[in-house]
Each structure stands twice: as structure tokens, then as C-alpha cells.
Design a protein around this motif. Structure first.
Motif, PDB file in Angstrom:
ATOM      1  N   LEU A  84      46.455  28.996  41.512  1.00  0.00           N
ATOM      2  CA  LEU A  84      47.599  28.745  40.634  1.00  0.00           C
ATOM      3  C   LEU A  84      47.441  29.527  39.335  1.00  0.00           C
ATOM      4  CD1 LEU A  84      50.208  27.230  39.916  1.00  0.00           C
ATOM      5  CD2 LEU A  84      48.790  25.337  39.116  1.00  0.00           C
ATOM      6  N   LEU A  85      46.226  29.549  38.806  1.00  0.00           N
ATOM      7  CA  LEU A  85      45.988  30.299  37.567  1.00  0.00           C
ATOM      8  C   LEU A  85      46.214  31.794  37.786  1.00  0.00           C
ATOM      9  CD1 LEU A  85      42.773  28.464  36.295  1.00  0.00           C
ATOM     10  CD2 LEU A  85      45.139  28.094  35.570  1.00  0.00           C
ATOM     11  N   ARG A  86      45.748  32.309  38.907  1.00  0.00           N
ATOM     12  CA  ARG A  86      45.943  33.744  39.184  1.00  0.00           C
ATOM     13  C   ARG A  86      47.421  34.067  39.398  1.00  0.00           C
ATOM     14  NH1 ARG A  86      40.683  35.780  42.749  1.00  0.00           N
ATOM     15  NH2 ARG A  86      39.134  34.784  41.387  1.00  0.00           N
ATOM     16  N   GLN A 125      52.918  35.775  37.068  1.00  0.00           N
ATOM     17  CA  GLN A 125      54.233  35.177  36.805  1.00  0.00           C
ATOM     18  C   GLN A 125      54.051  34.088  35.751  1.00  0.00           C
ATOM     19  OE1 GLN A 125      55.397  33.775  40.716  1.00  0.00           O
ATOM     20  NE2 GLN A 125      56.228  35.760  41.320  1.00  0.00           N
ATOM     21  N   PRO A 126      54.059  34.457  34.481  1.00  0.00           N
ATOM     22  CA  PRO A 126      53.729  33.499  33.402  1.00  0.00           C
ATOM     23  C   PRO A 126      54.618  32.258  33.426  1.00  0.00           C
ATOM     24  CG  PRO A 126      53.743  35.729  32.562  1.00  0.00           C
ATOM     25  CD  PRO A 126      54.282  35.813  33.957  1.00  0.00           C
ATOM     26  N   TRP A 127      54.061  31.144  32.955  1.00  0.00           N
ATOM     27  CA  TRP A 127      54.724  29.853  32.942  1.00  0.00           C
ATOM     28  C   TRP A 127      55.986  29.869  32.083  1.00  0.00           C
ATOM     29  CZ3 TRP A 127      53.127  25.485  35.563  1.00  0.00           C
ATOM     30  CH2 TRP A 127      51.826  25.490  36.094  1.00  0.00           C
ATOM     31  N   LYS A 128      56.998  29.230  32.592  1.00  0.00           N
ATOM     32  CA  LYS A 128      58.183  28.908  31.794  1.00  0.00           C
ATOM     33  C   LYS A 128      58.306  27.391  31.662  1.00  0.00           C
ATOM     34  CE  LYS A 128      60.663  33.068  33.256  1.00  0.00           C
ATOM     35  NZ  LYS A 128      61.823  33.592  34.036  1.00  0.00           N
ATOM     36  N   SER A 129      58.098  26.687  32.782  1.00  0.00           N
ATOM     37  CA  SER A 129      58.096  25.230  32.775  1.00  0.00           C
ATOM     38  C   SER A 129      57.390  24.762  34.035  1.00  0.00           C
ATOM     39  CB  SER A 129      59.521  24.674  32.727  1.00  0.00           C
ATOM     40  OG  SER A 129      60.140  24.814  33.997  1.00  0.00           O
ATOM     41  N   ILE A 130      57.183  23.443  34.139  1.00  0.00           N
ATOM     42  CA  ILE A 130      56.523  22.928  35.334  1.00  0.00           C
ATOM     43  C   ILE A 130      57.383  23.124  36.583  1.00  0.00           C
ATOM     44  CG2 ILE A 130      55.058  21.254  34.146  1.00  0.00           C
ATOM     45  CD1 ILE A 130      57.083  19.090  34.807  1.00  0.00           C
ATOM     46  N   SER A 131      58.677  23.301  36.403  1.00  0.00           N
ATOM     47  CA  SER A 131      59.549  23.524  37.565  1.00  0.00           C
ATOM     48  C   SER A 131      59.320  24.894  38.190  1.00  0.00           C
ATOM     49  CB  SER A 131      61.024  23.362  37.176  1.00  0.00           C
ATOM     50  OG  SER A 131      61.382  24.275  36.171  1.00  0.00           O
ATOM     51  N   ASP A 132      58.482  25.730  37.561  1.00  0.00           N
ATOM     52  CA  ASP A 132      58.087  26.991  38.199  1.00  0.00           C
ATOM     53  C   ASP A 132      57.276  26.740  39.461  1.00  0.00           C
ATOM     54  OD1 ASP A 132      59.258  28.378  36.130  1.00  0.00           O
ATOM     55  OD2 ASP A 132      57.383  28.823  35.096  1.00  0.00           O
ATOM     56  N   ARG A 181      43.103  25.573  30.623  1.00  0.00           N
ATOM     57  CA  ARG A 181      43.572  26.929  30.949  1.00  0.00           C
ATOM     58  C   ARG A 181      45.087  26.967  31.165  1.00  0.00           C
ATOM     59  NH1 ARG A 181      39.502  27.837  35.849  1.00  0.00           N
ATOM     60  NH2 ARG A 181      39.986  25.599  36.029  1.00  0.00           N
ATOM     61  N   ILE A 182      45.696  25.798  31.268  1.00  0.00           N
ATOM     62  CA  ILE A 182      47.150  25.700  31.377  1.00  0.00           C
ATOM     63  C   ILE A 182      47.725  25.729  29.959  1.00  0.00           C
ATOM     64  CG2 ILE A 182      49.080  24.267  32.170  1.00  0.00           C
ATOM     65  CD1 ILE A 182      47.417  25.260  34.479  1.00  0.00           C
ATOM     66  N   PRO A 183      48.794  26.479  29.706  1.00  0.00           N
ATOM     67  CA  PRO A 183      49.388  26.508  28.355  1.00  0.00           C
ATOM     68  C   PRO A 183      49.705  25.105  27.837  1.00  0.00           C
ATOM     69  CG  PRO A 183      50.375  28.194  29.744  1.00  0.00           C
ATOM     70  CD  PRO A 183      49.509  27.370  30.643  1.00  0.00           C
ATOM     71  N   GLY A 184      49.496  24.899  26.543  1.00  0.00           N
ATOM     72  CA  GLY A 184      49.669  23.582  25.943  1.00  0.00           C
ATOM     73  C   GLY A 184      51.049  23.003  26.142  1.00  0.00           C
ATOM     74  N   ASN A 185      52.085  23.832  26.036  1.00  0.00           N
ATOM     75  CA  ASN A 185      53.446  23.307  26.206  1.00  0.00           C
ATOM     76  C   ASN A 185      53.697  22.839  27.634  1.00  0.00           C
ATOM     77  OD1 ASN A 185      53.363  26.167  26.937  1.00  0.00           O
ATOM     78  ND2 ASN A 185      55.575  26.035  27.176  1.00  0.00           N
TER      79      ASN A 185
END
Length: 667
Positions: A279-281, A286-293, A355-359
Motif C-alpha cells: 500500500l505504501l509503495r 499514486q499519492p493519497w487524496k483521501s481514504i476513499s482512494d 508513514r501514512i499522511p497525517g490528514n
């Protein structure tokens, strides 16, 4: 004194009845006309139907809950086309609607669905044997005579039970009764060549896929370091090749963001963050936008969710279920628990790993397990989403050709309409990169009939068994048929046919299917009530030139007109054989581009005409559907005079649609 005697007598009677009930439940021999194995949605409907038709019934459920996936978290119903949802399946969604103050509802909370399934049992009055699972089938030639079940949680020969019945219906997702009965079946994917299909077997496509250049190794670039968790060492086979691999399972998770009903997501037992390295790779590319990604959040009533897989790495535990269909109970329990640990760990990882973005972590922490769901199972669904397990090889095998209308059957006892859908079957290395394989999504075809011959075995193998869930279909056709509403329809059809088998003392293969079709049409609720009357646009009287649209409506087609008011046009829906009485009338509105703000509709009850104006703003479409029924009012109709509902393009300032009209008797 007299009152005291009455009270004492009542206490003694209650005690005696309770003891009798307990003894009946614990009896080692149970007899019934119809034995339904599996308390899925199909199982409940099958048992209810047979009981309402006058047969004695026993429903056996290996677990503690009824409804299968329909009460197990899949509240965002996969519909395809509401036209195919008939009989008691439609009644179920109407009852859901009543609960939420609507005509019908396809999005619902698990506890509401389970309550309705329990109510079917109560209203029909048949026994349910919970917590018992199949261990043996006894046959004489091609006749199932009895089955033996054991306690699912504390197996012991001392508590085993024998169930004798005239007809058996296997409504499990696994097809255990079918398999133990010696009926032919398959697991996995057929090669395209077997049934001359084009999208069966191995398919490396682009949906729910990893982008290129994601390294599969623990140490990037170093194959000797080993593969990351979740990646198979299997070699990609040629496109269309068959195998025994099974599309991924997951849980359809109910979470809530309502603080007073929310239990925080805590670190689960057996938590291993290494399972989520991929998931991290993926998120580096494909950088995070929201958890719905990474998972689909479908909103349910009262702040709850139905969460499903989304993207290359999500809630699907790809490749970890291949053994499940034919595994013993202990192995299945192990696989089930691994899926639960993975899913709970997945949510915890997203909400807590630094390692997951704070937001993103903050967004995940808004969700938790609902206090008021699955209260006897740690607020976690008791039903794994077993998308596919065994599939019978019966009198007829449904294939891609049936789905796409290239082959048609005359002995349909249900319809399907969802796209041919398979989740990924494996995750492997292709050209040095991580790839998922097996996801197929092909849509865009009309509703089609599911053959009676697809729910019965070959006669030489079993003459008194129905299999409406693990029915006879190729892998890719099963991907279209395998929807909960369709399972309910086929469960009801099996029960109606089972009654004929018993009454006529014939094999299931000798059933008069036309009689079954007629009963399903004239007594759709299996209670003798007056059926509702549907008039589709294909049976209407048309004035003017309307366009026929083949997708997005109710049934095979709907009519549309975008000429505004250049010439007067109308579509008249005339109900045939409408019995005298009061009816609530509805018209189906599909959602279209550039619709008219108002639609003028005339309702003629045989005495007078009433004009109704439907505002486009009244149309609120929810869930996986193209439209909704909108009410036209309550009317009294007579049998002698022809009633009708007419849709016109009067004062049209956009597209006018004419699709279907429904007359629902007031019961």
C-alpha cells in the motif's frame, strides 16, 4: 382463588411448552417435507415460500444469523436493473422501504435487514436450526434421504442430528450439500475455449490494478530478498487459460462516524504492518487524496457504511482464498480469521502508521465500529463475502452467451441483469512489476433469463435437490448472476418447484416449468394476495415518434422524447386484468441528461381522468440504480372499464421519459 388457579395453570403450561420446544430442538431426528440448508437470503426466502405453500420446512443455518450477505454488511445492493427483482425478493426491499418511510429501499443497515429476515421466519412459522453444519448425506440411488449435521461450535456425536426430507435445497454460498450429494461441480475459472467465451479464464486488465513500475521485492531490485506479503510466486498464464483460482473475498464492513455510536478501531490480534507495505509503495506512485482512494465508502442510513474493495490494494485479500471452497471446516475457519485479521489490520494501519499522511490518519479515525450492529460478534460482521466457491455443473450451464443475449432460454425462473463481474484472482510479478490479475467488468446488456435447468443437477446424480446459489454457470456468467436479489428470486423459484415435486412425486428434472412460472407470476408473495400489475413501455400504446433507449431504465428499454412540444406525443399504459379495488400507482423515472422540469401524466380510473404533474426535482436516485418509482396517488379501479396512465410531452422543456407504470393493490 379462581384467578390464582388460572395463573398457576398458565405457568405450568408455559413451562411444559418451553420444555417441549427444547426437546424438539434437541431431538436427534427431524423430519420435514423440505429441508433448506443455509440461512442466506435465498435460504430464508426458500423456506418461507415452501411453508406458505403448505409444506413442513426445516431451515438449517451453520452460524447464528440469517440473511447471509444481505444482513452481513452488503447494504449497498448490487441491482443491475430492478426489473429482475420480483416476488418475495422485491417484497424484502419494499419492507426495507417501509422501515425507512419509503416505497422501497435498496440501501440499509445490517440490523434492519436481519430483523426482516427474522420476521419472515416468524410470520411463516417454521423452525430454524442454528449452529449446525453438514457432515454427511445419505442417498439411495439418486434420492437424498437424509443428512446428518453436527454442532458448528462444539462438535460431538452426542449432539448430532439427522434431518429427513422429501426435497433438499442447498442455499449455502459454498455448495456443501450439493458437493456431499455427489453432484458434479467445478471451482475456479474455465478456459475461454471450454464454452467459446471471451472473458473467462486468466485476464490481465487495467481495473483495480497497480500502475507500472511498482517493485515487488522486500528489498527493491533484489529478487533474492523475497516477495512482499500478498504477492504470489505463480507465473502469469496465457490470456483466457483456465485454472482453479478463485476471485478474492473480503468483508463488506459496516463502520460509523457518529461519535455516540462509534467504537474506535483498535490494534487487532495478529497485527502485522508488513502486510501493508505494498500500500505504501502504491501511494508513492499514486499519492493519497483521501481514504476513499483505497476503499469504497458507500453511505448507509444513520451514519453507517458499506465498505468495499477499491483499487490495486484494498480490502480484497487477493489469492488467499483458493483453498476455501473445498476446504474442511477447520481450514475454512483459519482462512476466515486471516481475512478478518487482515481487514481490521488494514484499517488500523491506515489510521495509525506514521508513514501514512497525517490528514489521512485523521480521516480514518473519524470511523469506528457501530455499537448497535453485530452486538453478539464484537460489532464485526459474521459473514465473509464469499463471492464464488463451488459452481454446479447441472442440466444446463449458463455462460457469457446467455448474459449477452446471444443464447436465450425458455425455462427461465428468474432473471439477472448485473454486468459480468469478477474481482482479482491473483497478485503476481509481471515483467518485474506487481500486477493484479482476474478483474473483469463487462456491462451494457439487457436483463436475461436464468434457466430452471441451471438450478437442478443432472437427474442421474440427484433427483430431489435444488441449488439456487451455487448454480450451474461458468465463472464469468456467475459473476453476473451472483447478486443477492437474484439469489432470493431463485430461492423462491426452487421452493415453488419443490412443492410440485412433492405433490406429483416426481424428480426435480421432471417439473413442469410453465406451472412454476405461472405460480410465480400469479402468486408472487406466496400468500394468495392480489399481485401488483406492471405495465412496461414495451407493452404500451405509443402516439408519435419516441426514441427507444436500451440501457438505464426499468426492464429492457425505455422511451424518450427530446423534441419538446414540436408535435404532441404520448405513451399510454393500459393494465390488463386489473381486479376491482384500490391501487397505489407509480411510474418509473430513469435519470437522464437534460430532463424536462415537469412531466404531465393523466390517470384514468374508468370514471374520470386526473392530471398529475411530476417535478424533476422529486427524483432522488440512490445506490446502484438508474432511477426510482415516483408516486402518482391512490385510485379505485373497476374491472369492467379500461383504466390507463398516459405520459405526454405536454409543455416539455427537455427530455420526457416513459418507462413503466406500476399498480400496487392496497392490502
Amino acid at each position: 382463588m379462581k384467578n390464582i388457579k388460572v395463573i398457576i395453570l398458565a405457568i405450568i403450561t408455559t413451562f411444559f411448552m418451553a420444555g417441549a420446544s427444547a426437546n424438539a430442538q434437541s431431538s436427534k431426528l427431524i423430519t420435514a417435507d423440505v429441508c433448506v440448508y443455509g440461512g442466506t437470503s435465498a435460504g430464508v426466502i426458500a423456506a418461507y415460500t415452501a411453508k406458505k405453500m403448505g409444506k413442513t420446512v426445516i431451515l438449517i443455518e451453520p452460524g447464528k444469523h440469517l440473511g447471509g450477505m444481505s444482513s452481513g454488511g452488503l447494504g449497498y445492493t448490487d441491482i443491475g436493473n430492478k426489473y429482475v427483482v420480483t416476488g418475495l425478493a422485491r417484497d424484502f426491499y419494499r419492507r426495507i422501504g417501509t422501515h425507512y418511510g419509503k416505497f422501497e429501499q435498496w440501501i440499509f443497515e445490517p440490523k434492519v435487514a436481519e430483523g426482516i429476515f427474522n420476521d419472515y421466519v416468524k410470520r411463516a412459522g417454521f423452525p430454524v436450526l442454528f449452529g449446525n453444519r453438514l457432515i454427511k448425506v445419505k442417498k439411495e440411488k439418486n434420492q437424498l434421504k437424509e443428512i446428518i449435521v453436527e454442532d458448528s461450535y462444539k462438535p460431538s456425536t452426542a449432539t448430532n442430528k439427522t434431518i429427513r426430507a422429501k426435497v433438499f435445497i442447498d442455499c449455502t454460498y459454498e455448495g456443501d450439500l450439493m458437493a456431499r450429494s455427489g453432484v458434479s461441480y467445478t471451482v475456479g475459472r474455465e478456459a475461454n475455449s471450454q464454452y467459446d467465451e471471451t472473458i473467462n479464464g486468466v485476464e490481465l486488465l487495467d481495473k483495480h490494478q497497480f500502475p507500472d513500475n511498482i517493485d515487488p521485492y522486500k528489498v527493491p531490485g533484489d529478487a533474492k530478498s523475497g516477495l512482499l506479503w500478498g504477492i504470489s510466486s505463480e507465473v502469469l498464464q496465457v490470456n483466457g487459460a483456465g485454472d482453479k483460482k478463485v476471485q478474492a473475498y473480503n468483508f463488506r464492513i459496516t463502520l460509523t462516524n457518529v461519535p455516540e455510536n462509534r467504537i474506535p478501531i483498535s490494534k487487532p490480534n495478529n497485527y502485522d504492518p508488513k502486510k501493508y507495505e505494498l500500500l505504501l509503495r502504491l501511494k508513492e506512485k499514486q499519492p493519497w487524496k483521501s481514504i476513499s482512494d483505497v476503499f469504497i465508502i458507500s453511505k448507509m442510513p444513520n451514519g453507517k457504511t458499506d465498505i468495499n474493495n477499491n483499487g490495486g490494494f484494498s480490502t480484497d485479500m487477493i489469492g488467499m482464498n483458493w483453498e476455501y471452497p473445498e476446504a474442511d471446516y477447520n481450514t475454512r475457519t483459519k482462512i476466515w480469521k486471516e481475512h478478518e485479521d487482515y481487514t481490521k489490520g488494514f484499517f488500523y494501519f491506515i489510521g495509525n502508521d506514521t508513514r501514512i499522511p497525517g490528514n489521512i490518519r485523521d480521516e480514518m479515525k473519524q470511523w469506528g465500529y457501530p455499537k448497535d450492529e453485530y452486538t453478539d460478534n464484537g460489532n464485526w460482521t459474521p459473514q465473509l463475502y464469499i463471492r464464488e466457491a463451488r459452481r454446479m455443473i447441472g442440466e444446463l450451464v449458463m455462460t457469457q452467451h446467455h448474459c449477452q443475449g446471444k443464447e436465450q432460454v425458455e425455462d427461465g425462473v428468474g432473471m439477472a441483469a448485473y454486468g459480468m463481474d469478477s474481482h482479482n484472482c491473483e497478485r503476481l510479478v509481471v515483467n518485474g512489476m506487481v500486477k493484479n490479475e482476474g478483474d473483469v467488468q463487462v456491462h451494457g446488456f439487457a436483463p436475461y433469463a436464468v434457466s430452471y435447468r441451471a438450478i437442478v443437477p443432472k437427474q442421474k446424480e440427484a433427483a430431489n435437490l435444488f441449488v439456487p446459489v451455487c448454480l450451474s454457470a461458468s465463472h464469468i456468467a456467475y459473476g453476473s448472476i451472483r447478486m443477492e436479489p437474484v439469489f432470493m428470486v431463485l430461492g423462491q423459484s426452487s421452493a415453488v418447484a419443490a412443492c410440485q415435486v412433492i405433490d406429483k412425486k416426481i424428480a426435480v428434472q421432471q417439473v413442469n416449468v410453465k406451472e412454476v412460472q405461472s405460480l410465480l407470476r400469479t402468486d408472487p408473495l406466496a400468500d394468495g394476495s392480489i399481485p401488483e400489475v406492471l405495465v412496461d413501455n414495451e407493452d404500451s400504446h405509443i402516439t408519435g415518434d419516441w426514441k427507444t433507449e436500451k440501457s438505464g431504465g426499468y426492464g429492457p428499454t425505455y422511451l424518450a422524447d427530446d423534441s419538446k412540444t414540436e408535435t404532441a406525443k404520448s405513451v399510454r399504459f393500459i393494465p390488463e386484468k386489473l381486479k376491482k379495488g384500490a391501487y397505489r400507482v407509480y411510474t418509473y423515472f430513469p435519470k437522464v441528461m437534460n430532463p424536462a422540469a415537469k412531466t404531465y401524466i393523466t390517470i384514468y380510473d374508468g370514471e374520470k381522468a386526473t392530471e398529475k404533474i411530476i417535478n424533476q426535482s422529486d427524483l432522488q436516485v440512490e445506490g446502484q440504480t438508474s432511477g426510482e418509482w415516483l408516486p402518482l396517488g391512490l385510485y379505485n379501479f373497476s374491472e369492467e372499464k379500461k383504466a390507463y396512465v398516459e405520459i405526454s410531452n405536454k409543455n416539455a422543456d427537455g427530455v420526457i421519459v416513459a418507462d413503466a407504470v406500476l399498480f400496487v393493490p392496497v392490502r
